[in-house]
Design a protein around this motif. Structure first.
Motif, PDB file in Angstrom:
ATOM      1  N   LEU A 286     -23.041  42.706  20.955  1.00 36.83           N
ATOM      2  CA  LEU A 286     -24.225  42.173  20.267  1.00 36.83           C
ATOM      3  C   LEU A 286     -25.276  43.264  20.092  1.00 36.83           C
ATOM      4  N   SER A 287     -25.520  44.027  21.160  1.00 40.65           N
ATOM      5  CA  SER A 287     -26.483  45.125  21.081  1.00 40.65           C
ATOM      6  C   SER A 287     -26.071  46.135  20.026  1.00 40.65           C
ATOM      7  N   GLY A 288     -24.773  46.441  19.949  1.00 44.74           N
ATOM      8  CA  GLY A 288     -24.305  47.375  18.933  1.00 44.74           C
ATOM      9  C   GLY A 288     -24.537  46.870  17.528  1.00 44.74           C
ATOM     10  N   ILE A 289     -24.286  45.594  17.304  1.00 44.99           N
ATOM     11  CA  ILE A 289     -24.496  45.015  15.976  1.00 44.99           C
ATOM     12  C   ILE A 289     -25.974  45.031  15.610  1.00 44.99           C
ATOM     13  N   MET A 290     -26.829  44.766  16.580  1.00 48.05           N
ATOM     14  CA  MET A 290     -28.252  44.672  16.308  1.00 48.05           C
ATOM     15  C   MET A 290     -28.929  46.030  16.163  1.00 48.05           C
TER      16      MET A 290
ATOM     17  N   LEU B 101     -18.371  43.247  13.581  1.00 50.15           N
ATOM     18  CA  LEU B 101     -17.745  43.206  14.896  1.00 50.15           C
ATOM     19  C   LEU B 101     -16.884  44.449  15.118  1.00 50.15           C
ATOM     20  N   ALA B 102     -16.046  44.759  14.124  1.00 50.09           N
ATOM     21  CA  ALA B 102     -15.166  45.921  14.250  1.00 50.09           C
ATOM     22  C   ALA B 102     -15.971  47.211  14.349  1.00 50.09           C
ATOM     23  N   GLU B 103     -17.040  47.302  13.561  1.00 54.10           N
ATOM     24  CA  GLU B 103     -17.864  48.514  13.558  1.00 54.10           C
ATOM     25  C   GLU B 103     -18.507  48.739  14.917  1.00 54.10           C
ATOM     26  N   ALA B 104     -19.067  47.687  15.509  1.00 57.22           N
ATOM     27  CA  ALA B 104     -19.717  47.832  16.812  1.00 57.22           C
ATOM     28  C   ALA B 104     -18.711  48.247  17.873  1.00 57.22           C
ATOM     29  N   LYS B 105     -17.536  47.639  17.865  1.00 59.29           N
ATOM     30  CA  LYS B 105     -16.511  48.003  18.844  1.00 59.29           C
ATOM     31  C   LYS B 105     -16.106  49.463  18.682  1.00 59.29           C
TER      32      LYS B 105
ATOM     33  N   GLU C 273     -19.951  54.567  10.796  1.00 59.90           N
ATOM     34  CA  GLU C 273     -19.939  53.817  12.044  1.00 59.90           C
ATOM     35  C   GLU C 273     -18.653  53.009  12.192  1.00 59.90           C
ATOM     36  N   ALA C 274     -18.094  52.530  11.078  1.00 55.38           N
ATOM     37  CA  ALA C 274     -16.812  51.837  11.144  1.00 55.38           C
ATOM     38  C   ALA C 274     -15.677  52.781  11.521  1.00 55.38           C
ATOM     39  N   LEU C 275     -15.870  54.071  11.276  1.00 56.69           N
ATOM     40  CA  LEU C 275     -14.862  55.075  11.608  1.00 56.69           C
ATOM     41  C   LEU C 275     -15.084  55.684  12.996  1.00 56.69           C
ATOM     42  N   GLY C 276     -16.137  55.300  13.693  1.00 59.78           N
ATOM     43  CA  GLY C 276     -16.450  55.911  14.974  1.00 59.78           C
ATOM     44  C   GLY C 276     -16.973  57.321  14.827  1.00 59.78           C
TER      45      GLY C 276
END
Length: 946
Positions: A301-305, A376-380, A574-577
């Protein structure tokens, strides 16, 4: 009994990155090697974790004690942190400060830290000094000296640390006191770790001895050793030095944990403080402890926000509405509890109420609408790729393990947490948002400048109305106090062992067909890549009336490029890390790309657009300009950064190096889109650039990557531009005070002009600089901090610039002692000119410099930075091997000769603080001192507006 834990077998933790609408290629999984360690427990309860790595160039020794701020006795907040300082200083066999001396003379580095749950002490040294470091830790554990001199000195230093970290920065009180005091009510975590000056002053030495007896023992400690060592030899040394240390007979005091009453109605806190350039707001919610099953979902959640430029808070509050200069949501997990804090700094000219409304809208959205699968995938991916980077070095892996043992008591937790992150679903995120972002449990905070305080509102209006819990009382010490043994009776530290050699990375150089240099050095087996692009010119190329142009150009390049908008670039990376960053230094603009190798090509395509096809859209120019000006307004209210900017103007005047590379509010407001585009076209070209690739790619892979990424970058027909006379003619020395009302400390900075980086004189002057102010063995640190307790730290540095840098000394102190500190700094500038230095002194400082250099090249980014510096300054790539040799070639004679260039009479001096508290004493020593009110300071002017 020894057990080996190779977590998840020999497998790798992997996160498969789902395809998104932003990434145009099929992503491959990011692999994170699991933590591997050996563990055993000694009969006295000491836990020992070993993490051998035969490829490492160093070894890290860490001791983590299960004692932190939550264990501070009643009326003694900040005591665990104070004792962290005390236990670093003196033992039965080691005089005051000798531990730091041993470490730095070995070419190593050391430090310590305290949190609510732990205190740790750690060193990173060449492998042959492992036994020495183990011995020093055993000395501290079994034979520390806690006497009045140590107690008084360290308490004074801790108070200066509090002033520097809390009272001097504009938002120091906001985070440490206002948010800190209102995060918990009855919890053991209620007090700040650094404590208060009042409670520190009320402590006595008997408190310190009692605290040590109560908490510091083998059974409350964990020893972690990571790096290049032999396991059998380590086991033998651990048994030799730690096996016979006994635990005190008395049990460790345990505080009965007060039950935190759930908050059932919201509360508003209004706080006011001096020197706050922009208001700030926050929302505080109860969170979870580190081992809670919901911790993973809250991290996602923190990553998404708020993780990265595509995060919801950045996009809504900073990018789109421009209501705030920054915004974040962080989930803090501790051993026994946690919190969620949302905060934002209000942008210039915007209203607090509008920022709060925008924050509330985003909080409502995360509670009431499921997050998308792409988010979700991007934050992970961001979380996992960040973990991959942290595991690059043995030291990084040791800290991950130590933190897990403190927070969760489980060495397997870091790998288990990564698996838990991967399992988080959109429904999990919405569930924890609804549960923990509870408006009935919210504490809202508004933080403003003192000038906004309404009449009748008390100075402590920010304090939590809940009664402070009553904390444990530690029983008095009963053991006899240790004393330093006479010199002839002390045990000598173990001598260094056999040198363990590590192969240096092979450096390969190519030139692409478009004229761009390519430099490759494989530096790790981890699947990460770091590509740095060095573009000649830098801030020195800024037009006289446009300081900040190079910096703004670099910042804007990633804010829209090719057919991607700024948000699309952020989402793609960010989606690619991956991440792209950089900026303009004095002599070059440097961009970097960091990515897992699995996504390097997709990230490289974004880098190609950023370098070759930035759009510099008018709305992006306006947005970035506003953000930069807001950032500068904050920076110009901080004593240290402001002193550095003024020092540059004093030393270089109207020359290109004199102008602030970040620009000023006035210069940035005048920048146009056409000026930025013209600067890019003039300087950003392949024949004025070098790409440096470090990490896990082989040379062949890196060459192919560079060709795919920037091989079609077109070289223009025009001749390369040139910056002339960057350093200019030396200006006369001056002493300038900037009067900054409300400054919680005074910053002191002094400098003399230095040689070009390519000048052979740079090497002996580097040794001179290290003697004056390098590390804790530097004379400045010893005179200002160790002997007098006037500062948290005092150091010097030698800047590397093409046409001549500065040897600068910097420190911060309470306003009342600013004049005294100026005198101490200038005395050290003169001391080496006439006072001979010994062979031993020179050798020790050479070892410290070469050890620092070795650690810098140990990481992927660090090695890339060293090579980038060589490119920028026109040095051969062999400098990676030549630098240590040239440093070691200095002698006492060459040091004395180089020191003639450093003198108090030739120094530029700047003091930033509340001048009324020190100006009379400073003027007595420097009658020509000039005082400039901060409101009248003009950094655009070579004369500062005088």
């Amino acid at each position: 009994m020894t057990r080996t834990a190779a977590l998840l077998g020999a497998s790798l933790l992997a996160l498969a990155m789902p395809a998104t609408t932003w990434a145009q290629s099929t992503p491959a999984p990011i692999t994170v090697p699991p933590l591997e360690y050996n563990h055993r427990e000694l009969a006295n309860g000491l836990d020992v974790y070993a993490m051998p790595d035969p490829t490492a160039g160093t070894v890290t020794v860490q001791v983590w004690y299960d004692v932190g701020g939550k264990d501070d006795p009643q009326g003694r907040s900040g005591f665990a942190h104070l004792f962290e300082h005390i236990l670093s200083r003196k033992t039965v066999n080691l005089p005051y400060g000798q531990i730091a001396t041993l470490v730095e003379n070995a070419g190593g580095t050391r430090n310590a830290s305290t949190s609510q749950d732990m205190t740790n002490y750690y060193e990173t040294v060449p492998p042959q000094y492992l036994e020495t470091m183990l011995w020093t830790h055993a000395e501290r554990m079994a034979r520390p000296v806690v006497d009045q001199a140590v107690f008084d000195a360290e308490r004074s230093i801790v108070k200066e640390e509090l002033r520097q970290r809390v009272y001097a920065p504009p938002y120091g009180r906001f985070g440490t006191f206002v948010i800190g005091d209102n995060t918990f009510d009855e919890s053991i975590y209620r007090r700040s770790v650094i404590g208060s000056i009042e409670e520190l002053d009320s402590a006595v030495i008997e408190d310190a001895r009692a605290f040590h007896e109560a908490y510091y023992r083998p059974a409350t400690a964990t020893l972690i050793v990571a790096g290049n060592f032999d396991q059998a030899q380590l086991d033998a040394w651990v048994d030799q030095y730690f096996g016979d240390i006994e635990n005190p007979a008395r049990p460790v005091p345990v505080m009965t944990r007060p039950v935190e009453t759930p908050r059932t109605q919201p509360r508003l806190v209004e706080a006011f403080a001096p020197n706050v350039p922009l208001p700030a707001v926050a929302a505080i919610y109860p969170g979870v402890k580190a081992s809670d099953p919901d911790a993973a979902a809250l991290e996602v959640l923190s990553g998404i926000m708020s993780r990265g430029d595509s995060s919801r808070l950045y996009q809504a509050l900073v990018y789109e509405s421009q209501l705030a200069s920054n915004a974040s949501l962080g989930s803090s997990t501790l051993e026994e509890d946690g919190s969620v804090v949302v905060s934002a700094t209000v942008a210039q000219g915007k209203a607090i109420a509008d920022v709060e409304a925008a924050l509330n809208a985003q909080l409502d959205r995360i509670r009431n609408e499921p997050v998308t699968e792409a988010e979700l995938a991007e934050a992970k991916t961001e979380i996992v790729s960040s973990e991959l980077r942290q595991r690059e070095t043995a030291s990084g892996r040791a800290f991950i393990l130590g933190r897990a043992l403190v927070d969760e008591g489980d060495p397997r937790a870091p790998d288990a947490n990564l698996a838990a992150i991967q399992a988080v679903t959109a429904a999990n995120v919405q569930r924890v948002a609804r549960r923990y972002l509870d408006e009935q449990a919210r504490v809202s905070v508004r933080y403003q400048d003192e000038s906004a305080r309404p009449s009748g509102v008390a100075e402590d209006s920010w304090k939590n109305p809940a009664p402070m819990p009553t904390f444990v009382t530690v029983p008095p010490a009963i053991l006899p106090a240790n004393e330093l043994l006479p010199e002839g009776q002390r045990m000598a530290p173990p001598a260094p062992g056999e040198v363990r050699t590590v192969a240096a990375p092979q450096i390969v150089e190519r030139t692409l067909s478009n004229g761009m240099r390519l430099i490759v050095a494989k530096s790790t087996d981890l699947p990460i890549v770091n590509a740095q692009l060095v573009i000649g010119g830098g801030a020195a190329a800024d037009p006289t009336e446009r300081p900040g142009l190079a910096t703004m150009t670099a910042a804007l390049a990633s804010q829209g490029a090719g057919d991607r908008t700024a948000p699309e670039i952020a989402r793609t990376l960010e989606a690619l890390g991956a991440n792209i960053g950089g900026g303009a230094g004095a002599d070059a603009t440097t961009l970097f790309l960091s990515a897992p190798i699995a996504s390097a090509d997709a990230a490289g395509a974004v880098l190609a657009d950023v370098v070759m096809r930035p759009t510099f859209a008018e709305d992006e120019v306006a947005r970035s300009r506003t953000q930069a000006v807001n950032g500068l307004r904050v920076n110009l209210r901080q004593p240290g950064p402001l002193a550095s900017l003024v020092l540059g103007r004093l030393a270089y005047g109207a020359a290109p190096y004199g102008a602030p590379s970040s620009g000023t509010p006035d210069s940035l407001q005048g920048l146009t889109r056409d000026e930025i585009a013209a600067f890019h076209a003039r300087w950003w070209r392949p024949d004025n650039a070098a790409m440096i690739v470090t990490g896990g790619m082989t040379p062949d892979q890196a060459v192919a990557f560079a060709e795919r990424t920037l091989g079609n970058w077109t070289r223009p027909a025009e001749a390369l531009p040139v910056v002339a006379n960057r350093a200019g003619t030396p200006t006369p020395p001056r002493v300038v005070v900037v009067d900054l009302p409300g400054a919680g400390q005074a910053a002191v900075a002094a400098a003399v002009r230095g040689p070009r980086r390519a000048d052979p004189a740079f090497y002996p002057l580097s040794v001179v600089n290290s003697i004056i102010g390098g590390g804790s063995n530097g004379r400045l640190f010893q005179e200002v901090r160790a002997k007098r307790g006037l500062s948290y730290g005092a150091y010097s540095s030698l800047a590397t610039r093409v046409d001549g840098g500065l040897l600068s000394a910097t420190t911060q102190t309470k306003n009342e002692s600013a004049a005294e500190v100026v005198a101490l700094v200038l005395a050290e500038f003169d001391r080496l000119r006439t006072e001979p230095v010994s062979d031993t002194d020179v050798t020790n400082r050479e070892t410290w410099l070469t050890g620092s250099f070795s650690r810098a090249t140990e990481t992927t980014g660090g090695l890339g930075g060293v090579l980038a510096e060589a490119v920028t300054n026109g040095l051969p790539l062999s400098e990676v091997e030549a630098y240590p040799e040239r440093i070691r070639a200095t002698t006492p004679e060459t040091v004395t000769q180089a020191a003639q260039a450093v003198s108090a009479d030739g120094a530029y001096v700047v003091v930033v603080g509340q001048s009324a508290m020190f100006i009379d004493a400073l003027r007595a020593a420097h009658p020509d001192v000039v005082v400039i009110p901060a409101a009248d300071l003009d950094l655009n002017s070579p004369t500062l507006g005088l």
